[in-house]
Design a protein around this motif. Structure first.
Motif, PDB file in Angstrom:
ATOM      1  N   ASN A  13      -3.691  12.510   2.074  1.00 16.08           N
ATOM      2  CA  ASN A  13      -5.025  13.217   2.399  1.00 16.08           C
ATOM      3  C   ASN A  13      -5.156  12.974   4.083  1.00 16.08           C
ATOM      4  O   ASN A  13      -4.924  12.028   4.419  1.00 16.08           O
ATOM      5  N   PHE A  63      -7.208   8.606  -8.646  1.00 15.56           N
ATOM      6  CA  PHE A  63      -6.276   9.829  -8.986  1.00 15.56           C
ATOM      7  C   PHE A  63      -7.306  10.825  -9.327  1.00 15.56           C
ATOM      8  O   PHE A  63      -6.868  12.208  -8.849  1.00 15.56           O
ATOM      9  N   GLY A  67      -6.919  12.712  -5.916  1.00 14.22           N
ATOM     10  CA  GLY A  67      -5.336  13.446  -6.073  1.00 14.22           C
ATOM     11  C   GLY A  67      -4.243  12.577  -5.607  1.00 14.22           C
ATOM     12  O   GLY A  67      -4.664  11.234  -5.863  1.00 14.22           O
ATOM     13  N   PHE A  68      -3.603  12.938  -5.284  1.00 16.73           N
ATOM     14  CA  PHE A  68      -2.122  12.094  -5.020  1.00 16.73           C
ATOM     15  C   PHE A  68      -2.100  11.063  -3.797  1.00 16.73           C
ATOM     16  O   PHE A  68      -2.885  11.434  -3.044  1.00 16.73           O
ATOM     17  N   VAL A  70      -0.082   6.910  -3.051  1.00 17.83           N
ATOM     18  CA  VAL A  70       0.858   6.014  -3.441  1.00 17.83           C
ATOM     19  C   VAL A  70       0.078   4.698  -3.294  1.00 17.83           C
ATOM     20  O   VAL A  70      -0.303   4.454  -2.422  1.00 17.83           O
TER      21      VAL A  70
END
Length: 90
Positions: A13, A63, A67-68, A70
């Protein structure tokens, strides 16, 4: 059994600070878990089941909201702040 989790988040992001702050704030909502935040990671200390439930819930929320991302984690089956003894394993 006690546990220590050291976790770092890498959001995909452009504005990466809000997702990180949100996850840390979520971790701090659990009264039985000690949370220590540094510039590179957050450490969680407490009962294994409670710590793992906290991690599961807060990662899922992250999430869903941002969103995505790690997450990189180290999970240890004891409280590493205390000397290694047989008693510290339970």
């Amino acid at each position: 059994m006690k546990a220590t989790v050291e976790i770092s988040m890498y959001p995909f992001n452009q504005d990466f600070i809000p997702p990180i702050k949100s996850v840390i704030a979520g971790f701090n909502q659990y009264p039985n878990i000690d949370v220590v935040t540094t510039s590179t990671s957050t450490q969680l200390y407490g009962d294994y089941d409670e710590v793992m439930a906290c991690v599961t819930a807060e990662l899922k929320k992250s999430f869903e909201e941002f969103g995505f991302a790690v997450f990189v984690a180290k999970i240890l089956g004891r409280d590493v702040r205390k000397p290694f003894t047989e008693d510290n394993q339970a």
